[in-house]
Design a protein around this motif. Structure first.
Motif, PDB file in Angstrom:
ATOM      1  N   MET A  15       0.834  -1.196   0.000  1.00  0.00           N
ATOM      2  CA  MET A  15       0.000   0.000   0.000  1.00  0.00           C
ATOM      3  C   MET A  15       0.874   1.253   0.000  1.00  0.00           C
ATOM      4  O   MET A  15       1.953   1.264   0.597  1.00  0.00           O
ATOM      5  N   THR A  16       0.386   2.280  -0.678  1.00  0.00           N
ATOM      6  CA  THR A  16       1.060   3.579  -0.634  1.00  0.00           C
ATOM      7  C   THR A  16       0.506   4.362   0.537  1.00  0.00           C
ATOM      8  O   THR A  16      -0.695   4.636   0.611  1.00  0.00           O
ATOM      9  N   LEU A  17       1.351   4.727   1.486  1.00  0.00           N
ATOM     10  CA  LEU A  17       0.927   5.395   2.704  1.00  0.00           C
ATOM     11  C   LEU A  17       0.727   6.883   2.483  1.00  0.00           C
ATOM     12  O   LEU A  17       1.117   7.431   1.444  1.00  0.00           O
ATOM     13  N   MET A  18       0.096   7.570   3.445  1.00  0.00           N
ATOM     14  CA  MET A  18      -0.161   9.006   3.311  1.00  0.00           C
ATOM     15  C   MET A  18       1.132   9.794   3.152  1.00  0.00           C
ATOM     16  O   MET A  18       1.159  10.842   2.523  1.00  0.00           O
ATOM     17  N   SER A  19       2.210   9.281   3.739  1.00  0.00           N
ATOM     18  CA  SER A  19       3.508   9.968   3.650  1.00  0.00           C
ATOM     19  C   SER A  19       4.101   9.883   2.251  1.00  0.00           C
ATOM     20  O   SER A  19       5.057  10.579   1.934  1.00  0.00           O
ATOM     21  N   GLY A  20       3.529   9.017   1.421  1.00  0.00           N
ATOM     22  CA  GLY A  20       4.053   8.818   0.076  1.00  0.00           C
ATOM     23  C   GLY A  20       4.958   7.610  -0.028  1.00  0.00           C
ATOM     24  O   GLY A  20       5.285   7.168  -1.140  1.00  0.00           O
ATOM     25  N   SER A  21       5.364   7.065   1.093  1.00  0.00           N
ATOM     26  CA  SER A  21       6.207   5.872   1.081  1.00  0.00           C
ATOM     27  C   SER A  21       5.365   4.634   0.789  1.00  0.00           C
ATOM     28  O   SER A  21       4.144   4.646   0.960  1.00  0.00           O
ATOM     29  N   ILE A  22       6.024   3.597   0.356  1.00  0.00           N
ATOM     30  CA  ILE A  22       5.350   2.349   0.003  1.00  0.00           C
ATOM     31  C   ILE A  22       5.726   1.271   1.008  1.00  0.00           C
ATOM     32  O   ILE A  22       6.869   1.182   1.447  1.00  0.00           O
ATOM     33  N   GLU A  23       4.745   0.462   1.374  1.00  0.00           N
ATOM     34  CA  GLU A  23       4.987  -0.614   2.330  1.00  0.00           C
ATOM     35  C   GLU A  23       6.144  -1.504   1.885  1.00  0.00           C
ATOM     36  O   GLU A  23       6.255  -1.865   0.706  1.00  0.00           O
ATOM     37  N   SER A  24       6.967  -1.901   2.829  1.00  0.00           N
ATOM     38  CA  SER A  24       8.008  -2.879   2.549  1.00  0.00           C
ATOM     39  C   SER A  24       7.372  -4.274   2.534  1.00  0.00           C
ATOM     40  O   SER A  24       6.231  -4.464   2.968  1.00  0.00           O
ATOM     41  N   ALA A  25       8.126  -5.249   2.046  1.00  0.00           N
ATOM     42  CA  ALA A  25       7.626  -6.620   2.017  1.00  0.00           C
ATOM     43  C   ALA A  25       7.320  -7.114   3.425  1.00  0.00           C
ATOM     44  O   ALA A  25       6.315  -7.794   3.659  1.00  0.00           O
ATOM     45  N   ALA A  53       4.114 -18.699   7.747  1.00  0.00           N
ATOM     46  CA  ALA A  53       3.342 -19.229   6.620  1.00  0.00           C
ATOM     47  C   ALA A  53       3.084 -18.149   5.576  1.00  0.00           C
ATOM     48  O   ALA A  53       3.151 -18.402   4.362  1.00  0.00           O
ATOM     49  N   LEU A  54       2.805 -16.940   6.043  1.00  0.00           N
ATOM     50  CA  LEU A  54       2.515 -15.839   5.119  1.00  0.00           C
ATOM     51  C   LEU A  54       3.760 -15.402   4.358  1.00  0.00           C
ATOM     52  O   LEU A  54       3.667 -14.976   3.197  1.00  0.00           O
ATOM     53  N   GLU A  55       4.916 -15.496   4.974  1.00  0.00           N
ATOM     54  CA  GLU A  55       6.152 -15.192   4.256  1.00  0.00           C
ATOM     55  C   GLU A  55       6.347 -16.157   3.091  1.00  0.00           C
ATOM     56  O   GLU A  55       6.746 -15.766   1.987  1.00  0.00           O
ATOM     57  N   GLU A  56       6.040 -17.430   3.367  1.00  0.00           N
ATOM     58  CA  GLU A  56       6.126 -18.451   2.304  1.00  0.00           C
ATOM     59  C   GLU A  56       5.122 -18.147   1.198  1.00  0.00           C
ATOM     60  O   GLU A  56       5.421 -18.274   0.004  1.00  0.00           O
ATOM     61  N   GLY A  60       6.180 -17.163  -2.782  1.00  0.00           N
ATOM     62  CA  GLY A  60       5.757 -18.016  -3.885  1.00  0.00           C
ATOM     63  C   GLY A  60       4.549 -17.507  -4.649  1.00  0.00           C
ATOM     64  O   GLY A  60       4.066 -18.173  -5.570  1.00  0.00           O
ATOM     65  N   ASN A  61       4.036 -16.321  -4.261  1.00  0.00           N
ATOM     66  CA  ASN A  61       2.853 -15.749  -4.895  1.00  0.00           C
ATOM     67  C   ASN A  61       1.676 -16.734  -4.863  1.00  0.00           C
ATOM     68  O   ASN A  61       0.911 -16.858  -5.814  1.00  0.00           O
ATOM     69  N   TYR A  62       1.536 -17.448  -3.738  1.00  0.00           N
ATOM     70  CA  TYR A  62       0.528 -18.492  -3.632  1.00  0.00           C
ATOM     71  C   TYR A  62      -0.886 -17.950  -3.425  1.00  0.00           C
ATOM     72  O   TYR A  62      -1.861 -18.656  -3.672  1.00  0.00           O
ATOM     73  N   LYS A  69      -6.105 -20.691   1.654  1.00  0.00           N
ATOM     74  CA  LYS A  69      -6.058 -22.102   2.023  1.00  0.00           C
ATOM     75  C   LYS A  69      -4.626 -22.611   2.048  1.00  0.00           C
ATOM     76  O   LYS A  69      -4.302 -23.601   2.723  1.00  0.00           O
ATOM     77  N   MET A  70      -3.740 -21.937   1.324  1.00  0.00           N
ATOM     78  CA  MET A  70      -2.346 -22.351   1.315  1.00  0.00           C
ATOM     79  C   MET A  70      -1.771 -22.341   2.732  1.00  0.00           C
ATOM     80  O   MET A  70      -0.896 -23.157   3.071  1.00  0.00           O
ATOM     81  N   ILE A  71      -2.256 -21.428   3.590  1.00  0.00           N
ATOM     82  CA  ILE A  71      -1.772 -21.367   4.978  1.00  0.00           C
ATOM     83  C   ILE A  71      -2.084 -22.667   5.695  1.00  0.00           C
ATOM     84  O   ILE A  71      -1.239 -23.220   6.417  1.00  0.00           O
TER      85      ILE A  71
END
Length: 280
Positions: A15-25, A53-56, A60-62, A69-71
């Motif tokens: 997400m692009t934050l109000m500050s203009g920065s973009i969320e890191s991974a 699990a979410l990092e995985e 992998g763009n799962y 359900k991949m979780i």
């Protein structure tokens, strides 16, 4: 129909934050971990396993190919007992893929309705609601609705229970929504059956409208509106007809301002919900 079609939610796009920065991974994974943990009421110790699990899933763009359900699949093959213990807690919301790739907030329709009647378990319905509201909170905090605005209409709100004692997404929306362009509308059939917490949430609303209550609820509702003026409000209740209501706070009806504790009438046209006029 959420049970059969699910809800498109864009979870892993930064997400692009109000500050203009973009969320890191890492921030993206933290956000999705928080959303699922809040909806399912997970303890912090379980949230760490969920994050793994979410990092995985992110790497992998799962989410796009297999959904949440991949979780479940990932946790099932782990050899740590604590990981398997959290499966029953997250399976209701993740196991049936109620959420999938996309973004309902980008839909061209002006009105989007989520029908949860196909989900028989009330606890699961509440988890789905919490997840959606949390998503709206995060989007609102980016300034997404400051110009366009967003109206959240919550029917049968007396059934809602926040997932923990510290509150949930509905508390957040009522607390920060107005300054971020989100207007929340709650409707309830009965005030008496609401939890104390829900009554406190209604107290945060700038304006409340009370249609004629059932006879056995009238006194309690009148005292809730204004204990010192309860008798006067009780008298007003007796005068209300179909479509009439009492306002606490200020409201404009049909271009005319209605001051607090006065009655007004709402005349809604009978319009086919499939017509173009209804959509406008």
């Amino acid at each position: 129909d959420v049970a059969t079609e699910g809800i498109p939610v864009d979870l892993f796009t930064p997400m692009t934050l109000m500050s203009g920065s973009i969320e890191s991974a890492d921030a993206v994974v933290d956000r999705v971990t928080s959303m699922i943990s809040n909806a399912c009421g997970l303890a912090e110790s379980y949230s760490e396993f969920l994050r793994m699990a979410l990092e995985e899933m992110q790497e992998g763009n799962y989410y796009e190919t297999r959904g949440l359900k991949m979780i479940i699949d990932w946790l099932t093959i782990q050899d740590k007992a604590n990981m398997k213990k959290m499966l029953p807690k997250i399976r209701p919301i993740c196991g049936k893929n109620y959420f999938h790739i996309g973004d309902f907030l980008e839909d061209e329709a002006k009105i989007i309705e989520f029908d949860l009647s196909g989900i028989s378990d009330n606890k699961v319905r509440l988890q789905v609601i919490e997840f959606v509201l949390d998503y709206i909170v995060y989007k609102a905090e980016t300034g997404r609705f400051k110009e366009t605005g967003l109206a959240v209409y919550f029917d049968e709100a007396q059934q809602y229970k926040e997932p923990n004692k510290d509150g949930g997404a509905l508390s957040k929306i009522l607390g920060m929504g107005r300054k971020n362009g989100v207007r929340t509308y709650l409707t309830m059939l009965s005030w008496i059956n609401c939890s104390k917490h829900m009554k406190a949430l209604v107290g945060q609303c700038a304006t409340t409208c009370y249609f004629k209550p059932a006879d056995d609820e009238a006194r309690k509702v009148a005292e809730m509106i204004d204990k010192k003026r309860a008798n006067n409000i009780m008298w007003k209740f007796q005068e209300l007809k179909k479509g009439d209501f009492i306002v606490k706070g200020d409201l404009v009806v049909g271009g005319q301002e209605v001051l607090g504790y006065t009655s007004a009438r709402l005349d809604l046209p009978d319009i086919d919900e499939n017509s173009e006029e209804y959509n406008e």
